[in-house]
Design a protein around this motif. Sequence first.
Motif, PDB file in Angstrom:
ATOM      1  N   VAL A 291      33.695  -4.670   8.060  1.00  0.00           N
ATOM      2  CA  VAL A 291      34.408  -5.926   7.496  1.00  0.00           C
ATOM      3  C   VAL A 291      36.122  -5.980   7.696  1.00  0.00           C
ATOM      4  CG1 VAL A 291      35.098  -4.740   5.225  1.00  0.00           C
ATOM      5  CG2 VAL A 291      34.314  -6.926   5.188  1.00  0.00           C
ATOM      6  N   PRO A 293      39.833  -5.562   6.943  1.00  0.00           N
ATOM      7  CA  PRO A 293      40.704  -5.476   5.681  1.00  0.00           C
ATOM      8  C   PRO A 293      40.060  -6.326   4.491  1.00  0.00           C
ATOM      9  CG  PRO A 293      41.851  -6.786   7.237  1.00  0.00           C
ATOM     10  CD  PRO A 293      40.597  -6.351   7.872  1.00  0.00           C
ATOM     11  N   PHE A 295      41.040  -7.165   0.379  1.00  0.00           N
ATOM     12  CA  PHE A 295      42.145  -6.774  -0.613  1.00  0.00           C
ATOM     13  C   PHE A 295      41.750  -7.198  -1.994  1.00  0.00           C
ATOM     14  CE2 PHE A 295      46.121  -8.504  -2.928  1.00  0.00           C
ATOM     15  CZ  PHE A 295      46.888  -7.363  -2.833  1.00  0.00           C
TER      16      PHE A 295
ATOM     17  N   GLY B 135      32.849 -11.650   4.643  1.00  0.00           N
ATOM     18  CA  GLY B 135      33.087 -10.057   4.364  1.00  0.00           C
ATOM     19  C   GLY B 135      33.395 -10.037   2.811  1.00  0.00           C
ATOM     20  N   ILE B 136      34.015 -10.892   2.289  1.00  0.00           N
ATOM     21  CA  ILE B 136      34.313 -10.737   0.913  1.00  0.00           C
ATOM     22  C   ILE B 136      33.251 -10.829   0.005  1.00  0.00           C
ATOM     23  CG2 ILE B 136      35.696 -11.645  -1.108  1.00  0.00           C
ATOM     24  CD1 ILE B 136      37.512 -13.442   1.029  1.00  0.00           C
ATOM     25  N   PHE B 281      41.584 -16.382   7.621  1.00  0.00           N
ATOM     26  CA  PHE B 281      41.091 -15.607   6.433  1.00  0.00           C
ATOM     27  C   PHE B 281      40.712 -16.594   5.252  1.00  0.00           C
ATOM     28  CE2 PHE B 281      42.818 -11.924   8.786  1.00  0.00           C
ATOM     29  CZ  PHE B 281      42.332 -10.766   8.033  1.00  0.00           C
ATOM     30  N   PHE B 295      41.788 -11.282  -7.823  1.00  0.00           N
ATOM     31  CA  PHE B 295      41.932 -12.307  -6.434  1.00  0.00           C
ATOM     32  C   PHE B 295      41.154 -11.114  -5.420  1.00  0.00           C
ATOM     33  CE2 PHE B 295      44.699 -12.569  -2.491  1.00  0.00           C
ATOM     34  CZ  PHE B 295      44.559 -13.914  -2.433  1.00  0.00           C
ATOM     35  N   PHE B 296      40.665 -11.860  -4.720  1.00  0.00           N
ATOM     36  CA  PHE B 296      39.816 -11.154  -3.351  1.00  0.00           C
ATOM     37  C   PHE B 296      40.452 -11.953  -1.769  1.00  0.00           C
ATOM     38  CE2 PHE B 296      37.268 -11.524  -7.046  1.00  0.00           C
ATOM     39  CZ  PHE B 296      36.747 -10.315  -7.331  1.00  0.00           C
ATOM     40  N   HIS B 297      40.506 -11.100  -1.172  1.00  0.00           N
ATOM     41  CA  HIS B 297      41.032 -11.585   0.208  1.00  0.00           C
ATOM     42  C   HIS B 297      40.465 -10.872   1.388  1.00  0.00           C
ATOM     43  CE1 HIS B 297      44.145 -11.703   3.481  1.00  0.00           C
ATOM     44  NE2 HIS B 297      44.160 -13.032   3.188  1.00  0.00           N
ATOM     45  N   GLY B 298      39.864 -11.424   2.477  1.00  0.00           N
ATOM     46  CA  GLY B 298      39.159 -10.863   3.549  1.00  0.00           C
ATOM     47  C   GLY B 298      38.863 -11.857   4.452  1.00  0.00           C
ATOM     48  N   GLN B 299      37.935 -11.418   5.488  1.00  0.00           N
ATOM     49  CA  GLN B 299      37.749 -12.191   6.690  1.00  0.00           C
ATOM     50  C   GLN B 299      36.434 -13.010   6.356  1.00  0.00           C
ATOM     51  OE1 GLN B 299      38.322 -10.958  10.704  1.00  0.00           O
ATOM     52  NE2 GLN B 299      38.589  -8.831   9.758  1.00  0.00           N
TER      53      GLN B 299
END
Lengths: 432, 432
Positions: A291, A293, A295, B135-136, B281, B295-299
């Motif tokens: 996946v 990174p 966050f 991926g999130i 992203f 909060f969610f962050h990813g590819q």
Amino acid sequence: MEKTEVAIVGLGTVGSGVARLLLDHGDRTARHAGRTLWLSHVVVRDLSRERDAQLPDGLLTDDLQRVIADPNVKVVAQLIGGIEPARSIMLQLLAGGKDIVTANKALLAEHGPELFDRARQLGRSIAFEASVAGGIPIITNISQCLSANQVTSLRGILNGTSNFVVTRMQQNNQPYEKSLHRAQQLGFAEADPTQDVDGSDSAQKLAILAHLGFGARVRWNEIPRRGIDTLDKTDMNYAGQLGYRIKLIAFALNTDQGLQLTVTPMLVEVGKPLAEVRENFNAISVVGDAVGPVFFHGQGAGRMPTASAVVADMIDTAVGRTALTFKTLELWSEGVPRVEMADPGDLRGQFYLRFNVRDEPGVLGQLAGLLGDEEISIASVFQHTADNEDDGVVPVVIMTRASLERNVNKAVAEIEKLSCVFAGTERLRILD
Amino acid sequence: MEKTEVAIVGLGTVGSGVARLLLDHGDRTARHAGRTLWLSHVVVRDLSRERDAQLPDGLLTDDLQRVIADPNVKVVAQLIGGIEPARSIMLQLLAGGKDIVTANKALLAEHGPELFDRARQLGRSIAFEASVAGGIPIITNISQCLSANQVTSLRGILNGTSNFVVTRMQQNNQPYEKSLHRAQQLGFAEADPTQDVDGSDSAQKLAILAHLGFGARVRWNEIPRRGIDTLDKTDMNYAGQLGYRIKLIAFALNTDQGLQLTVTPMLVEVGKPLAEVRENFNAISVVGDAVGPVFFHGQGAGRMPTASAVVADMIDTAVGRTALTFKTLELWSEGVPRVEMADPGDLRGQFYLRFNVRDEPGVLGQLAGLLGDEEISIASVFQHTADNEDDGVVPVVIMTRASLERNVNKAVAEIEKLSCVFAGTERLRILD
């Protein structure tokens, strides 16, 4: 509609939040669970104590046996903190056939193997989303959502008290004690904040995440840790001038030499997500080999954020998801460890070093020489003006290039032997 | 160890990533699922095509019936994009008794009700984590981890192509076409990027999240939407000077007047997490009434991040978690809508307005007067220098205070009738 009876043990901050969600928002939990979560008992130690939670008559009891003896109660949120009597209560509840939901990370970190083995023997489950990072659902994310990945690294701000204090120290240029006092006034730090500020709480949470994410079998007190209680706001200022914030980081990295685990204040470059985590918030950056990174950021403590995690666990348990997940978790099982712990000395990284030196020519040359002897390259040097001009002591800040921690420790020990170097050296890792 | 046989339909970018995870990391999936996920068939349209994925002999077939007729195959990852034949294949697989995992958000957004009803009738499940934000794991987080909450708002950057293009436009001061071309060169935009850049893709994803988070029953093409394909880099510059970045935002807000849904470029203040989302992203900020902001962050796309989500769904389905979740999802069910859609005109917010006006005295007074007539307060005004001094046209940027969108639209329409105002007005919401 089907009904699952549930109970709460402990009506403190989190317990009263859980009661509120179950009692005031039963329609919502019913919709998400496909069944009613019916609160049958709330166990407290002292019935005479005043409480803000308004409970229907007959719910409150000081008799744990009422819950244990009630065969209709399937799921119990065990929300008493500390080790005892929380541990004994959990064992009794498991023996009584109850599935458990808990927020007690200290208990899990200390007695996880015993409790999990017992639950497995009895065919019961323990859900513990609320034990790490409060409202951020990091347990489910690592153990379920990212299950196609090998987690390769994890960097977290897991203690809201510490983060509040360092945010204050850096933003308001206030010393540690004053910032901590402010946190206590605002309810972000307990009367005895020792476990929060000395890194123990973060290490307990990191131990849980390391079990889940890496298959580690480490005990929390084996994790090298340093808290924020020894930080000097001077270093906050110097770091700030260089474009960094100092944060208490729970760090895990899978390397060829094994798993590196540590809890320590680190310099985090401004603009990186973890540097922007303010006040009492928590955040976690997880890297998975598929996946990449991911966050997560949210409230790591507090009544309703933690209750949100507890009630989600209660729904998962009532629905049957927790039982399925618990079977495959391998958490605190007695199996062979999947990963070895690495020697902390093997960790490579950049360092922030501050030496208090005599204000005289040639000092910098000696420092640079001793660093060079240990193959440590210097990225930059800043000689600051003395805090107190009379004593002739000036702080020198050295930012290194990537170096072995072992070598840095050796070089610092040699430098501290120099007659031109005074006490009070600071050494902080820079998060890469 | 127990074994669950699985199949893949479609061996494109995502399909080959899924095959890699299943074939190369079987030990990992076995550990997390408590059973082996055994890949039995991979269905492709054209057997003669060259592929980078190395598959064991006998796995590849162009005959979907081999999967449908194989009673041992329980879980199928259906990874063909577009509407047909993806829809027919899904219906055939469901009728054949297979549980489905898919990444096809267009199909779900278009035919969700039909597919979900069919799955419910047949006692099967459809898992679709990979359909939104790659991926999130936002689907599991909203439908499971945050199930104790009423979601009150959701703000997402859900299209990596658009975010790559606006990042380039703002950082490199490049026009839209050039930035899009660069995205195509780097593989972040498809040859025909229409659905990505015109906001359709984001609206499809927002429709899925609105169903899950708010119980909305909205069709994706009923969501008001504007893409990035009409943005001018001039506005990127002006916004940047004021401390904002322009991002394509998928926005949902529960209000007393109903659910506000929109996809549109908005100004996001620098320092806010969504403003810091770079390149391809994705990120989502969800507010729940108990948990607060998470909060969610990813590819959001790409072979392995998307495969990570697909394989997690395959594990959840094989283990039995998906069946339990699917039962309570209410997704695209024919029940009464839980929330009404709000009139977009009722949305209150701050606006960025840019008018192209004749460079003469008194113009600003006329603009301010017409805005005042609609009860729109001005927070600030910036009169920029003309791009081309000869034509006498100057851009005026007005930042409003919180105002009703309906009023802003009326005022802008009146202003555009003025003889001193030229064509090309820009109107963007500011994210609060």
